[in-house]
Design a protein around this motif. Structure first.
Motif, short mmCIF file in Angstrom:
data_model
loop_
_atom_site.label_atom_id
_atom_site.label_comp_id
_atom_site.label_asym_id
_atom_site.label_seq_id
_atom_site.Cartn_x
_atom_site.Cartn_y
_atom_site.Cartn_z
N VAL A 93 0.81 -1.36 0.02
CA VAL A 93 -0.32 -0.03 -0.15
C VAL A 93 0.78 1.37 -0.04
O VAL A 93 0.15 2.36 -0.12
N GLY A 94 2.23 1.08 0.04
CA GLY A 94 3.09 2.33 -0.08
C GLY A 94 3.20 3.06 1.13
O GLY A 94 3.22 4.45 1.00
N VAL A 95 2.99 2.72 2.26
CA VAL A 95 3.27 3.47 3.85
C VAL A 95 4.22 2.47 4.68
O VAL A 95 4.33 1.39 4.15
N SER A 96 4.52 3.18 5.64
CA SER A 96 5.51 2.29 6.46
C SER A 96 4.85 1.44 7.40
O SER A 96 3.89 1.57 7.54
N VAL A 97 5.68 0.39 8.05
CA VAL A 97 5.04 -0.42 9.13
C VAL A 97 4.62 0.40 10.29
O VAL A 97 3.62 0.27 10.85
N ASP A 98 5.50 1.30 10.69
CA ASP A 98 4.81 2.43 11.79
C ASP A 98 3.72 2.89 11.38
O ASP A 98 2.85 3.04 12.22
N LEU B 123 -6.70 -6.88 1.65
CA LEU B 123 -5.75 -5.66 0.89
C LEU B 123 -6.23 -4.74 0.20
O LEU B 123 -5.94 -3.56 0.02
N ALA B 124 -7.07 -5.20 -0.92
CA ALA B 124 -7.55 -4.45 -1.98
C ALA B 124 -8.50 -3.01 -1.18
O ALA B 124 -8.09 -1.95 -1.86
N GLY C 100 2.29 -0.60 -3.86
CA GLY C 100 2.48 0.71 -3.27
C GLY C 100 1.38 1.51 -3.64
O GLY C 100 0.11 1.01 -3.42
N GLU C 101 1.67 2.77 -4.10
CA GLU C 101 0.56 3.84 -4.32
C GLU C 101 -0.28 3.51 -5.57
O GLU C 101 -1.45 4.11 -5.93
N PHE C 102 0.22 2.30 -6.32
CA PHE C 102 -0.42 2.08 -7.63
C PHE C 102 -1.19 0.85 -7.67
O PHE C 102 -0.94 -0.24 -6.99
N ARG C 103 -2.36 0.84 -8.58
CA ARG C 103 -3.14 -0.43 -8.65
C ARG C 103 -2.99 -0.75 -10.06
O ARG C 103 -3.26 0.40 -11.03
N VAL C 104 -2.54 -1.73 -10.40
CA VAL C 104 -2.19 -2.36 -11.62
C VAL C 104 -3.25 -3.50 -12.05
O VAL C 104 -3.17 -4.32 -11.34
N VAL C 105 -3.89 -3.47 -13.14
CA VAL C 105 -4.77 -4.24 -13.72
C VAL C 105 -4.03 -4.80 -15.12
O VAL C 105 -3.87 -4.04 -15.96
N SER C 106 -3.95 -6.30 -15.29
CA SER C 106 -3.42 -6.86 -16.16
C SER C 106 -4.43 -7.81 -16.76
O SER C 106 -5.15 -8.66 -16.12
N LEU C 107 -4.63 -7.82 -18.41
CA LEU C 107 -5.49 -8.83 -18.95
C LEU C 107 -4.36 -9.67 -19.56
O LEU C 107 -3.54 -9.33 -20.43
N MET C 108 -4.40 -10.91 -19.39
CA MET C 108 -3.78 -12.28 -19.98
C MET C 108 -4.60 -13.31 -20.37
O MET C 108 -5.63 -13.40 -19.79
N SER C 109 -3.70 -14.13 -20.89
CA SER C 109 -4.67 -15.66 -21.03
C SER C 109 -4.59 -16.25 -19.56
O SER C 109 -3.77 -16.04 -18.87
#
Length: 125
Positions: A14-19, A46-47, A88-97
């Motif tokens: 999620v792009g933050v620290s453990v603290d 998580l999402a 991290g701060e990015f959400r990535v969606v991929s289409l694949m077989s």
């Protein structure tokens, strides 16, 4: 413990620290479970946590990014698969077989890297 992510893995995803995550837990923003006295988060939560974290102002990306994160969802049908990563701060969606997703063993909680070049996204494990 594939159904859970350790607090450090959640922080990276999620792009933050453990603290920060520990503070959020004290404030009631996130609720970790304890397994063997370690903070863990079920992969299916998580999402929602990642979506609640705003992207920093002025963030951008360039071509040829390698974004490492955690798979938060895989939707398969007869031929195709849609894979969602929290990087991290990015959400990535991929289409694949579907075959490629199966061969890579992609499922919620699996660490993976999205390799982005132009409009194509290749997922590596």
């Amino acid at each position: 413990m594939a159904d859970y992510l350790r607090i450090g893995e959640v922080a990276q995803a999620v792009g933050v620290s453990v603290d920060t995550l520990r503070r959020w837990e004290r404030d009631g923003r996130v609720r970790f479970e304890r397994v063997n006295n370690r903070r863990v988060l079920p992969t299916d939560r998580l999402a929602a946590l990642a979506a609640s974290v705003p992207a920093p102002a002025g963030s951008g990306s360039s071509a040829r990014n390698h974004l490492t994160g955690v798979v938060v969802d895989v939707r398969r049908d007869g031929v195709m698969a849609q894979v969602e990563l929290s990087c991290g701060e990015f959400r990535v969606v991929s289409l694949m077989s579907r075959e490629a997703a199966d061969e890579l063993g992609l499922a919620a909680g699996v660490r993976a890297t999205a390799v982005i070049k132009a409009t194509n996204v290749v997922v590596e494990t």
